[in-house]
Design an enzyme around this catalytic site. Structure first.
Site, PDB file in Angstrom:
ATOM      1  N   ILE A 151       7.496  75.784  83.744  1.00 14.75           N
ATOM      2  CA  ILE A 151       6.111  75.301  83.679  1.00 14.75           C
ATOM      3  C   ILE A 151       5.242  76.030  84.704  1.00 14.75           C
ATOM      4  O   ILE A 151       4.131  76.477  84.390  1.00 14.75           O
ATOM      5  CB  ILE A 151       6.043  73.772  83.887  1.00 14.75           C
ATOM      6  CG1 ILE A 151       6.790  73.049  82.756  1.00 14.75           C
ATOM      7  CG2 ILE A 151       4.594  73.306  83.954  1.00 14.75           C
ATOM      8  CD1 ILE A 151       6.957  71.555  82.947  1.00 14.75           C
ATOM      9  N   THR A 229       1.789  67.666  89.345  1.00 19.69           N
ATOM     10  CA  THR A 229       2.112  67.430  87.933  1.00 19.69           C
ATOM     11  C   THR A 229       3.628  67.327  87.783  1.00 19.69           C
ATOM     12  O   THR A 229       4.164  67.515  86.696  1.00 19.69           O
ATOM     13  CB  THR A 229       1.543  68.543  87.023  1.00 19.69           C
ATOM     14  OG1 THR A 229       1.432  69.747  87.767  1.00 19.69           O
ATOM     15  CG2 THR A 229       0.196  68.172  86.471  1.00 19.69           C
ATOM     16  N   ARG A 231       6.967  64.801  89.711  1.00 18.03           N
ATOM     17  CA  ARG A 231       7.216  63.367  89.876  1.00 18.03           C
ATOM     18  C   ARG A 231       6.485  62.809  91.107  1.00 18.03           C
ATOM     19  O   ARG A 231       6.404  63.469  92.147  1.00 18.03           O
ATOM     20  CB  ARG A 231       8.712  63.115  90.054  1.00 18.03           C
ATOM     21  CG  ARG A 231       9.543  63.389  88.823  1.00 18.03           C
ATOM     22  CD  ARG A 231       9.386  62.275  87.791  1.00 18.03           C
ATOM     23  NE  ARG A 231      10.308  62.445  86.687  1.00 18.03           N
ATOM     24  CZ  ARG A 231      10.091  63.210  85.609  1.00 18.03           C
ATOM     25  NH1 ARG A 231       8.949  63.850  85.481  1.00 18.03           N
ATOM     26  NH2 ARG A 231      10.993  63.298  84.655  1.00 18.03           N
ATOM     27  N   GLU A 260       5.643  55.201  90.737  1.00 16.61           N
ATOM     28  CA  GLU A 260       5.978  55.471  89.343  1.00 16.61           C
ATOM     29  C   GLU A 260       5.660  54.281  88.422  1.00 16.61           C
ATOM     30  O   GLU A 260       6.566  53.605  87.928  1.00 16.61           O
ATOM     31  CB  GLU A 260       7.447  55.896  89.225  1.00 16.61           C
ATOM     32  CG  GLU A 260       7.731  57.179  90.003  1.00 16.61           C
ATOM     33  CD  GLU A 260       9.120  57.717  89.739  1.00 16.61           C
ATOM     34  OE1 GLU A 260      10.064  57.197  90.350  1.00 16.61           O
ATOM     35  OE2 GLU A 260       9.245  58.629  88.917  1.00 16.61           O
ATOM     36  N   HIS A 284       0.772  59.890  84.140  1.00 17.74           N
ATOM     37  CA  HIS A 284       1.952  60.666  83.723  1.00 17.74           C
ATOM     38  C   HIS A 284       1.755  61.115  82.267  1.00 17.74           C
ATOM     39  O   HIS A 284       2.579  60.848  81.383  1.00 17.74           O
ATOM     40  CB  HIS A 284       3.246  59.863  83.881  1.00 17.74           C
ATOM     41  CG  HIS A 284       4.470  60.736  83.907  1.00 17.74           C
ATOM     42  ND1 HIS A 284       5.633  60.389  84.543  1.00 17.74           N
ATOM     43  CD2 HIS A 284       4.708  61.956  83.370  1.00 17.74           C
ATOM     44  CE1 HIS A 284       6.527  61.344  84.392  1.00 17.74           C
ATOM     45  NE2 HIS A 284       5.990  62.318  83.680  1.00 17.74           N
ATOM     46  N   ALA A 285       0.644  61.787  82.067  1.00 16.28           N
ATOM     47  CA  ALA A 285       0.235  62.169  80.711  1.00 16.28           C
ATOM     48  C   ALA A 285       0.268  63.672  80.504  1.00 16.28           C
ATOM     49  O   ALA A 285      -0.112  64.159  79.436  1.00 16.28           O
ATOM     50  CB  ALA A 285      -1.189  61.657  80.460  1.00 16.28           C
ATOM     51  N   ALA A 286       0.716  64.407  81.531  1.00 15.77           N
ATOM     52  CA  ALA A 286       0.637  65.872  81.437  1.00 15.77           C
ATOM     53  C   ALA A 286       1.399  66.394  80.228  1.00 15.77           C
ATOM     54  O   ALA A 286       0.995  67.377  79.607  1.00 15.77           O
ATOM     55  CB  ALA A 286       1.170  66.514  82.720  1.00 15.77           C
TER      56      ALA A 286
HETATM   57  N1  LIG Z   1       4.060  65.310  84.381  1.00 16.39           N
HETATM   58  C1  LIG Z   1       4.730  65.546  83.277  1.00 16.39           C
HETATM   59  O1  LIG Z   1       4.398  65.064  82.202  1.00 16.39           O
HETATM   60  C2  LIG Z   1       5.930  66.463  83.328  1.00 16.39           C
HETATM   61  C3  LIG Z   1       6.491  66.967  82.148  1.00 16.39           C
HETATM   62  C4  LIG Z   1       7.563  67.861  82.219  1.00 16.39           C
HETATM   63  C5  LIG Z   1       8.085  68.189  83.446  1.00 16.39           C
HETATM   64  N2  LIG Z   1       7.531  67.641  84.584  1.00 16.39           N
HETATM   65  C6  LIG Z   1       8.099  67.940  85.904  1.00 16.39           C
HETATM   66  O2  LIG Z   1       8.091  69.344  86.139  1.00 16.39           O
HETATM   67  C7  LIG Z   1       9.320  69.706  86.720  1.00 16.39           C
HETATM   68  C8  LIG Z   1       9.595  71.179  86.466  1.00 16.39           C
HETATM   69  O3  LIG Z   1       9.753  71.382  85.071  1.00 16.39           O
HETATM   70  P1  LIG Z   1      10.199  72.819  84.501  1.00 16.39           P
HETATM   71  O4  LIG Z   1      10.284  72.650  83.031  1.00 16.39           O
HETATM   72  O5  LIG Z   1       9.328  73.884  85.055  1.00 16.39           O
HETATM   73  O6  LIG Z   1      11.648  72.918  85.122  1.00 16.39           O
HETATM   74  P2  LIG Z   1      12.547  74.218  85.352  1.00 16.39           P
HETATM   75  O7  LIG Z   1      13.938  73.718  85.431  1.00 16.39           O
HETATM   76  O8  LIG Z   1      12.209  75.314  84.396  1.00 16.39           O
HETATM   77  O9  LIG Z   1      12.102  74.724  86.799  1.00 16.39           O
HETATM   78  C9  LIG Z   1      12.310  74.002  87.959  1.00 16.39           C
HETATM   79  C10 LIG Z   1      12.203  75.008  89.101  1.00 16.39           C
HETATM   80  O10 LIG Z   1      12.156  74.265  90.323  1.00 16.39           O
HETATM   81  C11 LIG Z   1      12.845  75.017  91.278  1.00 16.39           C
HETATM   82  N3  LIG Z   1      13.177  74.176  92.415  1.00 16.39           N
HETATM   83  C12 LIG Z   1      14.229  73.322  92.558  1.00 16.39           C
HETATM   84  N4  LIG Z   1      14.178  72.753  93.794  1.00 16.39           N
HETATM   85  C13 LIG Z   1      13.088  73.266  94.417  1.00 16.39           C
HETATM   86  C14 LIG Z   1      12.528  73.079  95.698  1.00 16.39           C
HETATM   87  N5  LIG Z   1      13.095  72.271  96.598  1.00 16.39           N
HETATM   88  N6  LIG Z   1      11.400  73.751  96.009  1.00 16.39           N
HETATM   89  C15 LIG Z   1      10.824  74.594  95.120  1.00 16.39           C
HETATM   90  N7  LIG Z   1      11.328  74.834  93.886  1.00 16.39           N
HETATM   91  C16 LIG Z   1      12.438  74.162  93.538  1.00 16.39           C
HETATM   92  C17 LIG Z   1      14.035  75.577  90.521  1.00 16.39           C
HETATM   93  O11 LIG Z   1      14.604  76.690  91.183  1.00 16.39           O
HETATM   94  C18 LIG Z   1      13.393  75.959  89.190  1.00 16.39           C
HETATM   95  O12 LIG Z   1      12.959  77.305  89.190  1.00 16.39           O
HETATM   96  C19 LIG Z   1      10.340  68.734  86.088  1.00 16.39           C
HETATM   97  O13 LIG Z   1      11.480  68.545  86.892  1.00 16.39           O
HETATM   98  C20 LIG Z   1       9.545  67.450  85.944  1.00 16.39           C
HETATM   99  O14 LIG Z   1       9.690  66.613  87.066  1.00 16.39           O
HETATM  100  C21 LIG Z   1       6.481  66.794  84.545  1.00 16.39           C
END
Ligand SMILES: NC(=O)c1ccc[n+]([C@@H]2O[C@H](COP(=O)([O-])OP(=O)(O)OC[C@H]3O[C@@H](n4cnc5c(N)ncnc54)[C@H](O)[C@@H]3O)[C@@H](O)[C@H]2O)c1
Length: 324
Positions: A151, A229, A231, A260, A284-286
């Protein structure tokens, strides 16, 4: 059993589950005790926010699959599931990655351009550009990303169009990966101290929980805007309140709160952050678009059916021995 869901109906899941010859039990559990009470003897569990921890997993008498509606599996005790031979599945992150990236940029621009403040002021009869003062030019500023996962990469792609310099901190990625996408790899300290705009897009882990506490927020620029965006619990809300009221940072835009709300029954907006004009909150609508919600419901139900009919999960989170 659907342990919980806020999609309004369970028609998509019911069709998939019943077509495969199973029965669907739709519950709205808000805690692990309710998951145990309703789900003790079910074959599979779909969960959106309801925690399926080790107590529930140990209490299950025949469960073989726990399918999470979504990507993060922090609400499931995956180790406990593995010990009991239960397959955990999630949705691969492309089901909503574009939506979350759009939302992160929308929150960023709304906060940076003071869209919500202007909107409130004009509705109250104030037609003055000064009601958003101060606003700084985006071009040339530093746009920081905590994580450079799927993301965050899409956010970076979008942000670049605004002429900002993109920095990212991701301890698990090779720096060359970031450089090849024209992003400057930085340490956590550099990210915190140097960003004019900082988007949190890292998963919630023991290492990121409360990563934005008083110590971190105190080191940010007083003109900085923080966007979350990911948790809620990555940001300590009482610390953020202090940072925003005492001018440690300029503004925040949050898609989740530390408490949450989605995981609570009868939640009320008592969080003091709601009293501040320099905070934007979305529920939490992203991830949300009509396409994304339909996709994630299908994915979760189909994963459960796949496992229960002896097929391999397409998006397994843990490795469990095959059943005969
Ligand atoms: N708000 C929403 O509706 C929504 C929806 C989807 C995902 N998300 C959140 O976004 C997060 C990321 O999603 P994604 O699809 O990009 O995941 P992803 O698995 O593709 O990427 C996660 C990245 O975070 C990195 N990471 C892990 N620990 C870290 C730290 N301490 N510091 C910095 N980077 C770190 C990892 O190396 C990885 O590159 C999810 O875990 C979720 O919590 C939120």
């Amino acid at each position: 059993m659907i342990a919980d869901s806020d999609f309004g109906d369970v028609d998509i899941e019911r069709e998939i589950v019943e077509d495969a010859g199973f029965e669907l039990l739709a519950a709205q559990c808000k805690n692990e005790d309710e998951v145990i009470e309703r789900g003790r003897d079910v074959d599979g569990v779909l969960t959106q926010y309801a925690r399926v921890g080790s107590r529930a997993i140990d209490a299950f008498t025949r469960c073989r699959v726990i399918a999470r509606y979504g990507t993060g599996v922090d609400i499931v005790d995956v180790d406990a599931a593995t010990r009991r031979g239960i397959q955990v599945t999630n949705a691969p992150n492309d089901w909503c990655a574009e939506e979350v990236a759009d939302h992160a940029v929308a929150l960023w621009l709304a906060a940076a351009r003071k869209i919500c403040a202007y909107d409130q002021a004009t509705r109250q009869g104030t037609w003055q550009w000064q009601s958003g003062q101060p606003i700084w030019r985006l071009r040339g500023q530093v746009f920081g990303l905590l994580s450079f996962g799927a993301i965050a990469q899409l956010v970076a792609e979008r942000a670049r169009a605004f002429g900002v310099e993109v920095w990212a901190h991701d301890p698990f990625l090779d720096e060359s990966e970031l450089r090849s996408r024209h992003v400057r790899p930085v340490s956590f300290d550099q990210l915190v101290e140097g960003s004019d705009h900082l988007v949190i897009q890292a998963p919630l882990t023991p290492g990121t929980r409360h990563a934005f506490d008083r110590t971190t927020l105190r080191r940010m620029k007083p003109s900085a805007i923080l966007i979350n965006t990911a948790r809620g619990p990555i940001v300590e809300d009482t610390a953020l309140y202090q940072a925003l009221t005492e001018g440690w940072i300029a503004g925040a835009a949050l898609d989740d709160l530390e408490e949450e709300p989605a995981k609570q029954r009868d939640w009320r907006p008592h969080n003091p952050l709601f009293s501040l004009p320099n905070v934007i909150v979305t529920p939490h609508a992203a991830y949300y678009s009509e396409q994304a919600v339909t996709a994630v419901r299908r994915i979760a139900a189909e994963e459960a059916v796949r496992v229960l009919t002896g097929q391999n999960a397409r998006s397994p989170v843990n490795e469990v021995p095959a059943r005969l």
